[in-house]
Structure formats: C-alpha cells, structure tokens
Write a protein that holds these residues in place. Structure first.
Motif, short mmCIF file in Angstrom:
data_model
loop_
_atom_site.label_atom_id
_atom_site.label_comp_id
_atom_site.label_asym_id
_atom_site.label_seq_id
_atom_site.Cartn_x
_atom_site.Cartn_y
_atom_site.Cartn_z
N PRO A 140 0.84 -1.20 0.00
CA PRO A 140 0.00 0.00 0.00
C PRO A 140 0.88 1.25 0.00
N THR A 141 0.53 2.22 -0.81
CA THR A 141 1.36 3.42 -0.90
C THR A 141 1.45 4.15 0.44
N PHE A 142 0.35 4.16 1.23
CA PHE A 142 0.40 4.88 2.50
C PHE A 142 1.36 4.22 3.48
N LEU A 143 1.64 2.93 3.29
CA LEU A 143 2.54 2.21 4.18
C LEU A 143 4.00 2.56 3.91
N CYS A 144 4.26 3.15 2.75
CA CYS A 144 5.65 3.40 2.33
C CYS A 144 6.00 4.89 2.27
N GLU A 145 5.14 5.76 2.77
CA GLU A 145 5.35 7.19 2.65
C GLU A 145 6.69 7.63 3.25
N MET A 146 6.94 7.23 4.48
CA MET A 146 8.16 7.65 5.17
C MET A 146 9.40 7.11 4.47
N GLU A 147 9.36 5.85 4.06
CA GLU A 147 10.52 5.21 3.44
C GLU A 147 10.83 5.82 2.07
N THR A 148 9.79 6.20 1.31
CA THR A 148 10.05 6.80 0.01
C THR A 148 10.61 8.22 0.17
N LYS A 149 10.17 8.95 1.17
CA LYS A 149 10.70 10.29 1.41
C LYS A 149 12.18 10.24 1.78
N LYS A 150 12.57 9.17 2.47
CA LYS A 150 13.96 9.02 2.89
C LYS A 150 14.78 8.21 1.88
N ASN A 151 14.14 7.88 0.74
CA ASN A 151 14.81 7.11 -0.33
C ASN A 151 15.24 5.71 0.13
N ARG A 152 14.58 5.20 1.13
CA ARG A 152 14.85 3.83 1.56
C ARG A 152 14.09 2.82 0.70
N LEU A 153 12.97 3.28 0.12
CA LEU A 153 12.23 2.48 -0.85
C LEU A 153 11.96 3.33 -2.08
N VAL A 154 11.94 2.69 -3.24
CA VAL A 154 11.68 3.37 -4.51
C VAL A 154 10.45 2.75 -5.14
N ARG A 155 9.50 3.59 -5.54
CA ARG A 155 8.36 3.06 -6.27
C ARG A 155 8.77 2.84 -7.72
N ILE A 156 8.60 1.63 -8.19
CA ILE A 156 8.95 1.30 -9.57
C ILE A 156 7.68 1.12 -10.39
N LEU A 157 7.83 1.06 -11.70
CA LEU A 157 6.67 0.94 -12.60
C LEU A 157 5.58 1.93 -12.19
N PRO A 158 5.89 3.24 -12.14
CA PRO A 158 4.97 4.23 -11.59
C PRO A 158 3.63 4.35 -12.33
N GLU A 159 3.54 3.82 -13.53
CA GLU A 159 2.27 3.88 -14.26
C GLU A 159 1.37 2.69 -13.95
N TRP A 160 1.83 1.81 -13.08
CA TRP A 160 1.07 0.60 -12.77
C TRP A 160 0.80 0.50 -11.28
N ARG A 161 -0.36 -0.04 -10.96
CA ARG A 161 -0.74 -0.24 -9.57
C ARG A 161 -1.87 -1.27 -9.50
N SER A 162 -2.28 -1.60 -8.30
CA SER A 162 -3.42 -2.49 -8.12
C SER A 162 -4.71 -1.70 -8.33
N ASP A 163 -5.84 -2.38 -8.33
CA ASP A 163 -7.12 -1.69 -8.33
C ASP A 163 -7.27 -0.86 -7.06
N VAL A 164 -8.01 0.23 -7.17
CA VAL A 164 -8.26 1.10 -6.03
C VAL A 164 -9.32 0.47 -5.13
N ARG A 165 -9.09 0.56 -3.83
CA ARG A 165 -10.06 0.07 -2.85
C ARG A 165 -10.55 1.24 -2.00
N ASN A 166 -11.85 1.35 -1.84
CA ASN A 166 -12.41 2.41 -1.01
C ASN A 166 -12.21 2.08 0.47
N ILE A 167 -11.94 3.12 1.26
CA ILE A 167 -11.80 2.99 2.70
C ILE A 167 -12.97 3.72 3.35
#
Length: 300
Positions: free
Chosen positions: A239-266
């Motif tokens: 989940p993108t919200f689970l990786c917010e901190m790590e991506t800001k610190k460059n500890r994780l990189v989002r790859i294939l940015p044009e692809w994702r899972s289906d959207v789920r409503n919360i």
C-alpha cells in the motif's frame, strides 16, 4: 420494570452467549445469568433455552428482543440528542481497524483526538477479521474494499491501492523493471492475501495485466513484506500509504509508476443511530481531516 435486566438480556442475544455478554458488559457471568432469570421470572415466560452447546431464543424471547432493542435504541438516541451540545466528548470510544491501518494511519489521529478531548479513552481492536460491531460492542470500524453488511452505515474516508516498491540497493544490483512482465525475472515478495502466484496490475488507460511470479518469500503480514523489501530481498507490492516515510527518505523506490493495483475504497462503518454521540462525531471529524491527504484519490 428493570431496564438493567432488559439491557442485559438484549446484550446476551446480540452476543450469542452469556459468557461473551458478560465480557462485553464487564460483569461476572453469574450476574448476567441471574439478571436474565429474574427478567423471565418477572415476565412469567421463558425467553432463552440454555444448553451446553448453544443459546436458543424462544418465539416469545424473539418478540421481546425486537421490541426491547428498538426501545433501547430510542433511549440511547434521546440521551445523545440531549447531550449532543452539552460539554466536551467523554467516555470510552471502541474502535476497530485492520492491523496495517492501526499501526500506520491511526496513531496521528488518536493523538490529536486525545489531546483535544482528554476525557476520552480509546479502546482499540486491531484485527484483520470482520468484527461484529453490535455483538462486540464496537462504536466504529475502518474497513477497506466492498462492504457486505447493508444494515451498517458507511462513510467514505478515501482510497488505497498497492504499488511495487524495492530498495535502491536491490535495484542497483538487479536492475529496474520497465514493464510489469519484467517482474518475472526478479525476486518478488508476495503478500498472501493478494495471491501467491501472480500480481494483478492496472494502468491509467485501464489496461490490466496479470504477472506470474516465482517468489522466495510469501507472508500474510505487510510489515514483514516491507521489512524484506527494505533489506534488499526483492520487490514488494505494498500500500502506498505504508511506504510514505521510506520513500521520502529514499529507503524504498516506487517502480513501474504507471502501474498499480485496483483502487479500494476505505470507509468508516458504524451501526445506525439517529443522534451520533459527541465522542463518535468528534473522532470522525478529526480522522477525516488528518487522513484526507493520505488516502486521497490520485491519477496515475
């Protein structure tokens, strides 16, 4: 008329057992049983058949339960209406959410809530099962995906979706995929509820692709999957919200940015109520304000 007896009887029927009702009410099991027996004696009718295996409500008991439940809900509504604007929210708010939301999204919300309303106590149930709000005495749930129980009220908070992430070290060593089919030659870390053998991805043109995977790690805990990704063990769909901190610190990189899972409503989900208690409405107001940016709908 003893309203306490009636309330306990209703809770026993909702909970499905004397033991569970006693836990929810914070009473000894013997007290709950005695109150229901006293109610039956006063009414002169058997409301419940008790066996060692299950609790069975009689026809008279069902009729009495239906009318009593409606009456208690009206009383609760009357109390909420009277106290709606009387002083600050107080009491216990029982809240349930999936564990990944509880550890990632809720701490900030609850901190602000308790700071603003110090007379509140928050009782949290982090569970990946569907908690029965009525029988378990829960005020409010946060749930993702399609909602099954049409008797509950749902208020949309936002959306979430999964996307592929990897550590910079892993990508430097193994290369960066440029198309989903390239994932077949990479180590993929699989979250079991999403599928053990493949990932389903979609792009901005609504094109979908199913990618077969050969993974070395399969787990049913998203935090474990993320930790493996952080350690350079492979690519994870998270989940993108689970990786917010790590991506800001460059500890994780989002790859294939044009692809994702289906959207789920919360959604917030809660039992119907004419007059939401102040503690209830105050929490939803704060949560919606805090989470609107973290769970917002974005384009690819």
């Amino acid at each position: 008329m003893d309203l306490n007896e009636i309330m306990i009887f209703v809770k026993v029927v909702q909970a499905g057992s004397f033991n569970q009702a006693a836990k929810l009410l914070g009473m000894p099991n013997s007290t709950v049983s005695a109150k229901v027996s006293a109610l039956e004696k006063r009414l002169g009718v058997t409301l419940l058949h008790r066996t060692t295996r299950k609790l069975q409500i009689t026809q008279a008991g069902q009729a009495f339960f239906n009318r009593s439940l409606t009456a208690l809900q009206e009383l609760q509504g009357a109390e909420a209406e009277v106290t709606l604007n009387q002083g600050e929210p107080q009491g216990i708010l029982r809240l349930t959410a999936p564990s990944v939301f509880g550890s990632t999204l809720l701490p900030e919300v609850i901190s602000q809530y308790l700071e603003k309303y110090p007379k509140i106590t928050v009782d949290l149930i982090f569970a990946d099962r569907v908690v029965d709000l009525i029988s378990e005495g829960v005020d409010l749930a946060i749930r993702a995906g399609e909602l099954q129980d049409s008797t509950l009220i749902a208020k949309k908070i936002g959306v979430s979706y999964f996307a592929p992430f990897a550590s910079a070290a892993y990508l430097k060593k193994n290369g960066t995929p440029i198309h989903p089919k390239d994932l077949r030659s990479h180590k993929c870390l699989q979250f079991a509820p999403l599928g053990r053998d493949k990932w389903e991805l979609v792009n901005k043109n609504k094109n979908k692709i199913s990618v077969s995977l050969v993974g070395k790690v399969i787990a049913d805990d998203l935090h474990v999957i993320k930790d493996f990704a952080l350690n350079g063990e492979g690519i994870a769909l998270l989940p993108t919200f689970l990786c917010e901190m790590e991506t800001k610190k460059n500890r994780l990189v989002r790859i294939l940015p044009e692809w994702r899972s289906d959207v789920r409503n919360i959604h917030f989900v809660y039992p119907p109520q004419k007059f939401p208690a102040p503690k209830f409405q105050a929490f939803m107001d704060i949560a919606l304000d805090v989470l609107k940016n973290r769970l917002k709908e974005t384009e690819l």
